[in-house]
Design an enzyme around this catalytic site. Structure first.
Site, PDB file in Angstrom:
ATOM      1  CB  SER A  98      -0.887   0.003   1.246  1.00 42.98           C
ATOM      2  OG  SER A  98      -0.078  -0.242   2.387  1.00 42.98           O
ATOM      3  CB  THR A 111      -1.879   5.752   4.158  1.00 43.78           C
ATOM      4  OG1 THR A 111      -2.711   5.716   3.027  1.00 43.78           O
ATOM      5  CG2 THR A 111      -1.029   7.001   4.169  1.00 43.78           C
ATOM      6  CB  THR A 130      -0.433   6.249   0.457  1.00 44.36           C
ATOM      7  OG1 THR A 130      -1.275   5.114   0.309  1.00 44.36           O
ATOM      8  CG2 THR A 130      -0.986   7.384  -0.377  1.00 44.36           C
ATOM      9  NE  ARG A 164      -8.325   7.923  -4.525  1.00 46.08           N
ATOM     10  CZ  ARG A 164      -7.759   7.644  -3.358  1.00 46.08           C
ATOM     11  NH1 ARG A 164      -6.470   7.432  -3.286  1.00 46.08           N
ATOM     12  NH2 ARG A 164      -8.484   7.575  -2.263  1.00 46.08           N
ATOM     13  CB  THR A 188      -4.389   5.516   7.554  1.00 38.90           C
ATOM     14  OG1 THR A 188      -4.271   4.423   6.634  1.00 38.90           O
ATOM     15  CG2 THR A 188      -4.996   5.013   8.847  1.00 38.90           C
ATOM     16  N   GLY A 189      -6.789   5.437   5.514  1.00 40.63           N
ATOM     17  CA  GLY A 189      -8.120   4.967   5.151  1.00 40.63           C
ATOM     18  C   GLY A 189      -8.600   5.635   3.877  1.00 40.63           C
TER      19      GLY A 189
HETATM   20  N1  GLY Z   1      -5.484   7.347   2.480  1.00 41.77           N
HETATM   21  C1  GLY Z   1      -4.870   7.057   1.254  1.00 41.77           C
HETATM   22  C2  GLY Z   1      -5.698   7.179   0.077  1.00 41.77           C
HETATM   23  O1  GLY Z   1      -6.916   7.181   0.148  1.00 41.77           O
HETATM   24  O2  GLY Z   1      -5.151   7.259  -0.996  1.00 41.77           O
END
Ligand code: GLY
Length: 323
Positions: free
Chosen positions: A82, A184, A202, A212, A235-236
């Site tokens: 990730s 992340t 990340t 994106r 994170t998330g």
């Molecule tokens: N938190 C990392 C992402 O959504 O890319």
């Protein structure tokens, strides 16, 4: 592919066998007044990152050196799917990286949608130190990195490519809490002086649309640091974090007088309210104040974080907002 629990045992377990069993965050924060210096970071792979950041501080390195060196460990680890090298690609099979860092005096640098560079966090640092800008993206970020001595390399490992090819068979995307593909690293450091810095990096959401960008490279969303108050990282699911400018909101809640734990909870509740129909949504916040008190909340169970103080480097389960 990364299994966070096995990674814990292989990478960090050698460093600290006692760290292998997460303890509950509530136990920890109830007993712990502020401690400085302190390093805190997201997820199990944060243990190895913390150990590196701590070592830099011990050798007299700066806070910025420490946070950068810490997250570079995750960026270079092919087992962490990730972040950085070995990160799962977008839906076109391209590994695109987002990263930022910030110091408590308001300096910051960021890159987004950067391809082919092993250490986006170090490019972000150079954006901060060598340009009048705060953020470079895509082709411009790559050109800047190459002009500043970074080497171009393939970041798509055979394992990540095989996982992506498997995904292509259905090409279905649905966010899952604590998926092994979406962790992340956000790392915060408080010096003995009470000064702060943080870094966040990340490969973003696996199989995202090309182009994106999530919360991680966005100052205020994935990371925010202010020496007057404290720091936070997230994170998330980035889209949900961006909508509440999560990390900045946590720091501002601390500025208003909330403890780091209460500040994380308040912003997590706000975020949840804005996403009422997303039962699997996972977001985690970490926060520290300048006195070295910390907080940690995940919407769902399963968000872990690593905390390094002079007492050692240990993994904890964050308090879940949802039962
Ligand atoms: N938190 C990392 C992402 O959504 O890319």
């Amino acid at each position: 592919m990364t299994n966070r629990r096995t990674f814990l045992q292989t990478a960090a377990g050698a460093v600290l066998a006692s760290a292998c069993q997460p303890t509950t965050q509530r136990d920890q924060s109830a007993q712990a007044p502020g401690q400085v210096p302190l390093i805190i970071s997201t997820w199990n792979h944060g243990l190895a990152a913390n150990a590196e950041a701590w070592a830099v501080l011990q050798k007299g390195g700066s806070l910025l050196d420490a946070v950068e060196a810490g997250v570079r460990i995750s960026e270079a680890d092919p087992k962490v799917d990730s972040v950085g090298y070995g990160g799962l690609p977008d839906r076109d099979g391209r590994v695109t990286l987002d990263a930022c860092l910030m110091t408590g005096d308001g300096r910051c640098g960021s890159v987004a949608a950067l391809e082919h560079i092993l250490h986006p966090i170090s490019v972000a640092r150079q954006v901060m130190e060598k340009t009048p800008h705060a953020m470079l993206v895509g082709e411009g970020a790559l050109r800047f990195a190459l002009a500043n001595g970074f080497a171009k390399q393939n970041l798509l490992t055979p394992e990540a490519e095989a996982t992506w090819r498997e995904w292509l068979k259905t090409a279905q995307y649905a966010p899952r809490p604590n998926a092994e593909n979406h962790d992340t690293i956000g790392l915060l450091a408080v010096a003995a002086s009470g000064q702060l810095a943080g870094a966040c990096t990340t490969s973003g959401l696996a199989y995202k649309m090309h182009g994106r960008v999530g919360d991680s490279p966005i100052i205020g969303a994935g990371l925010y640091v202010d020496n007057e108050v404290g720091a936070a990282t997230a994170t998330g699911l980035g889209e949900a974090i961006i909508r509440v400018v999560g990390s900045h909101a946590v720091v501002e809640a601390m500025r208003a007088g909330h403890s780091p734990q209460a500040a994380c909870r308040l912003v997590a509740e706000r975020l949840l309210k804005k996403n009422p129909n997303s039962p699997n949504l996972q977001v985690g916040f970490l926060a520290v104040d300048k006195d070295g008190r910390h907080g940690a909340i995940g919407l769902q169970k399963g968000f872990t974080y690593a905390l390094h103080t002079s007492a050692g480097n240990q993994l904890f389960d964050a308090e879940p907002l949802l039962p």
